[in-house]
Design a protein around this motif. Sequence first.
Motif, PDB file in Angstrom:
ATOM      1  N   ILE A   1       0.836  -1.201   0.000  1.00  0.00           N
ATOM      2  CA  ILE A   1       0.000   0.000   0.000  1.00  0.00           C
ATOM      3  C   ILE A   1       0.873   1.253   0.000  1.00  0.00           C
ATOM      4  CG2 ILE A   1      -1.629   1.334   1.399  1.00  0.00           C
ATOM      5  CD1 ILE A   1      -2.858  -1.331   2.285  1.00  0.00           C
ATOM      6  N   ASN A   2       1.915   1.230   0.821  1.00  0.00           N
ATOM      7  CA  ASN A   2       2.818   2.376   0.879  1.00  0.00           C
ATOM      8  C   ASN A   2       3.501   2.618  -0.462  1.00  0.00           C
ATOM      9  OD1 ASN A   2       5.817   3.417   1.480  1.00  0.00           O
ATOM     10  ND2 ASN A   2       4.425   4.229   3.049  1.00  0.00           N
ATOM     11  N   GLU A   3       3.963   1.539  -1.083  1.00  0.00           N
ATOM     12  CA  GLU A   3       4.642   1.672  -2.380  1.00  0.00           C
ATOM     13  C   GLU A   3       3.698   2.193  -3.456  1.00  0.00           C
ATOM     14  OE1 GLU A   3       7.153  -1.121  -5.540  1.00  0.00           O
ATOM     15  OE2 GLU A   3       6.543  -1.909  -3.575  1.00  0.00           O
ATOM     16  N   LEU A   4       2.454   1.652  -3.462  1.00  0.00           N
ATOM     17  CA  LEU A   4       1.475   2.110  -4.454  1.00  0.00           C
ATOM     18  C   LEU A   4       1.104   3.569  -4.222  1.00  0.00           C
ATOM     19  CD1 LEU A   4      -0.858  -1.025  -4.629  1.00  0.00           C
ATOM     20  CD2 LEU A   4       0.695  -0.202  -6.409  1.00  0.00           C
ATOM     21  N   ALA A   5       0.954   3.947  -2.959  1.00  0.00           N
ATOM     22  CA  ALA A   5       0.608   5.338  -2.667  1.00  0.00           C
ATOM     23  C   ALA A   5       1.722   6.276  -3.103  1.00  0.00           C
ATOM     24  CB  ALA A   5       0.320   5.504  -1.175  1.00  0.00           C
ATOM     25  N   ARG A   6       2.975   5.876  -2.844  1.00  0.00           N
ATOM     26  CA  ARG A   6       4.095   6.714  -3.286  1.00  0.00           C
ATOM     27  C   ARG A   6       4.147   6.815  -4.814  1.00  0.00           C
ATOM     28  NH1 ARG A   6       7.942   8.195   0.265  1.00  0.00           N
ATOM     29  NH2 ARG A   6       7.777   7.387   2.401  1.00  0.00           N
ATOM     30  N   SER A   7       3.904   5.684  -5.491  1.00  0.00           N
ATOM     31  CA  SER A   7       3.897   5.714  -6.952  1.00  0.00           C
ATOM     32  C   SER A   7       2.773   6.605  -7.471  1.00  0.00           C
ATOM     33  CB  SER A   7       3.741   4.288  -7.485  1.00  0.00           C
ATOM     34  OG  SER A   7       3.648   4.292  -8.896  1.00  0.00           O
ATOM     35  N   GLY A   8       1.595   6.468  -6.851  1.00  0.00           N
ATOM     36  CA  GLY A   8       0.485   7.325  -7.257  1.00  0.00           C
ATOM     37  C   GLY A   8       0.755   8.793  -6.998  1.00  0.00           C
ATOM     38  N   LEU A   9       1.432   9.087  -5.889  1.00  0.00           N
ATOM     39  CA  LEU A   9       1.777  10.474  -5.587  1.00  0.00           C
ATOM     40  C   LEU A   9       2.754  11.031  -6.612  1.00  0.00           C
ATOM     41  CD1 LEU A   9       1.401  12.768  -3.568  1.00  0.00           C
ATOM     42  CD2 LEU A   9       3.295  11.820  -2.231  1.00  0.00           C
ATOM     43  N   ALA A  10       3.724  10.207  -7.010  1.00  0.00           N
ATOM     44  CA  ALA A  10       4.686  10.654  -8.034  1.00  0.00           C
ATOM     45  C   ALA A  10       3.977  10.890  -9.372  1.00  0.00           C
ATOM     46  CB  ALA A  10       5.792   9.619  -8.189  1.00  0.00           C
ATOM     47  N   ASP A  11       3.052   9.985  -9.741  1.00  0.00           N
ATOM     48  CA  ASP A  11       2.305  10.162 -10.984  1.00  0.00           C
ATOM     49  C   ASP A  11       1.443  11.425 -10.925  1.00  0.00           C
ATOM     50  OD1 ASP A  11       3.404   7.862 -11.989  1.00  0.00           O
ATOM     51  OD2 ASP A  11       1.696   6.583 -11.449  1.00  0.00           O
ATOM     52  N   THR A  12       0.848  11.667  -9.761  1.00  0.00           N
ATOM     53  CA  THR A  12       0.023  12.863  -9.603  1.00  0.00           C
ATOM     54  C   THR A  12       0.861  14.122  -9.768  1.00  0.00           C
ATOM     55  OG1 THR A  12      -1.469  11.696  -8.093  1.00  0.00           O
ATOM     56  CG2 THR A  12      -1.508  14.105  -8.037  1.00  0.00           C
ATOM     57  N   ARG A  13       2.050  14.106  -9.206  1.00  0.00           N
ATOM     58  CA  ARG A  13       2.921  15.272  -9.356  1.00  0.00           C
ATOM     59  C   ARG A  13       3.297  15.514 -10.803  1.00  0.00           C
ATOM     60  NH1 ARG A  13       7.118  14.050  -4.358  1.00  0.00           N
ATOM     61  NH2 ARG A  13       5.716  14.668  -2.647  1.00  0.00           N
ATOM     62  N   ARG A  14       3.589  14.434 -11.529  1.00  0.00           N
ATOM     63  CA  ARG A  14       3.924  14.596 -12.948  1.00  0.00           C
ATOM     64  C   ARG A  14       2.732  15.147 -13.724  1.00  0.00           C
ATOM     65  NH1 ARG A  14       7.101   9.860 -12.071  1.00  0.00           N
ATOM     66  NH2 ARG A  14       5.314   8.512 -12.535  1.00  0.00           N
ATOM     67  N   ALA A  15       1.536  14.642 -13.428  1.00  0.00           N
ATOM     68  CA  ALA A  15       0.344  15.137 -14.122  1.00  0.00           C
ATOM     69  C   ALA A  15       0.090  16.603 -13.806  1.00  0.00           C
ATOM     70  CB  ALA A  15      -0.873  14.286 -13.728  1.00  0.00           C
ATOM     71  N   VAL A  16       0.299  16.976 -12.550  1.00  0.00           N
ATOM     72  CA  VAL A  16       0.097  18.373 -12.157  1.00  0.00           C
ATOM     73  C   VAL A  16       1.100  19.275 -12.859  1.00  0.00           C
ATOM     74  CG1 VAL A  16       0.280  19.973 -10.225  1.00  0.00           C
ATOM     75  CG2 VAL A  16      -0.977  17.836  -9.952  1.00  0.00           C
ATOM     76  N   ARG A  17       2.370  18.828 -12.939  1.00  0.00           N
ATOM     77  CA  ARG A  17       3.375  19.647 -13.636  1.00  0.00           C
ATOM     78  C   ARG A  17       3.010  19.825 -15.102  1.00  0.00           C
ATOM     79  NH1 ARG A  17       7.033  16.313 -10.551  1.00  0.00           N
ATOM     80  NH2 ARG A  17       7.943  17.515  -8.820  1.00  0.00           N
ATOM     81  N   ALA A  18       2.532  18.743 -15.725  1.00  0.00           N
ATOM     82  CA  ALA A  18       2.162  18.837 -17.142  1.00  0.00           C
ATOM     83  C   ALA A  18       0.988  19.791 -17.333  1.00  0.00           C
ATOM     84  CB  ALA A  18       1.817  17.451 -17.685  1.00  0.00           C
TER      85      ALA A  18
END
Length: 425
Positions: free
Chosen positions: A241-258
């Motif tokens: 769960i922790n790993e998936l949440a971190r991955s999702g957070l990183a993806d969210t940051r990339r989407a926000v930057r784009a």
Amino acid sequence: MRPCGPGLSGAAAPLDAWDDAPLLRLAAPVLCVAWEAAMFARVVFAGADPSLSAPSSQAALFVLMAVGCAALFLRYRLPVVSVLFESVVGLLASVMGALAYVYFLPLVALYACVARAPRREAAAGGVAAVATVALSAVVDGFAGASASPSPSLAMSLAGIGYPLMLVLGAALLSRFRLQRLREAEAAARAEAERDRALAKSRIAAELHDSVGHDLTAIVALSEGLAGATGDEQLDRAIASINELARSGLADTRRAVRALAGEARSTAAPSALPGSAPTEKPAERHRWDEIAALLGSVRAAGVTAALTETGVRPDDPSQAGLAFRVCREGVTNALRHAAGLSRLTVSVDHGGDGSADVAIRDDGTPGEGAGGPGTGMGLSRLRREVGESGGTLSAGPVGEGGWCLKAHLPSLVGAGEGEGEPDGDE
């Protein structure tokens, strides 16, 4: 100036773009060909003009008519060339005393040049055509005079001058109206681009603030439970769960930057100081929702408290902005504060309708805390608070920890929405 495209709309478009369609552009030269054919047949077979009874004169008139009609088909592709050809045709016809037979040809070319050609070409072609047509009128007047040239010259100038002025007036009016239409369309496209940029900016902000906050809370909760259950299988699940949440957070940051990058690529006018926040009324948060932010903090094992003093104003825009400040402070504390054990949120309502919001924690600032950012987070929030006429600051406190403070002015009248009953948390 390029020809008007199919995008033009409105009641004025058919008046100013009637000849922009390829088929309609053929109408004028085809009608001129038919007219010249009728005039030539009248001269040859009916003997309507004794001065053109000689076969050589008729052959010369036929050549002039043919060249003039052919040049009309190039009036939009080569406007200045077409106008000069027609002007020369008119001048040569005036020498023969036959200007009346080809006079419509320069007028059609002149309209196309002035109404649709680029500005310099339109000016050059218009001046050349008017000068040549005026000279043709003078030559035709003398050529048609029998005793004194004055009556014939005056009639020739009047007969040629009036249609010429009408054509010039119609061409200039069409040009100006078409330019207005294009400017209106360009403004509409720019406004649509700004609206799309603002929509992307709102989506980026919501992803960063709402989804980012939730994922950060999941990361904090799962890290707090790591190795604490005594069940190996459950610990692996929590780690996943922790790993998936971190991955999702990183993806969210990339989407926000784009999204934020695309939004910044379209310049949008800044809001005036004291204006409402950029969120829609349906997206505003209420004062009571600030307390809910602390639930995830407490679940992560952190002591959290909310204090609220003063009387809440009937100011939904201010409430929404205060919520976003608190959410950003809580999210940053969970994400960046090492050794976090205590967090407090305070909201102080002033008598003038203002609000002072502060989020304090006792953690050690980690990587990214208080940095300039990439247009998200604190940078975006600082800009938003500033546009509303307030101030926002963030930094370490003397006794250790970090504090995010914001002073929010009254925004009553800057937005729409219902207020909330008074009360304290």
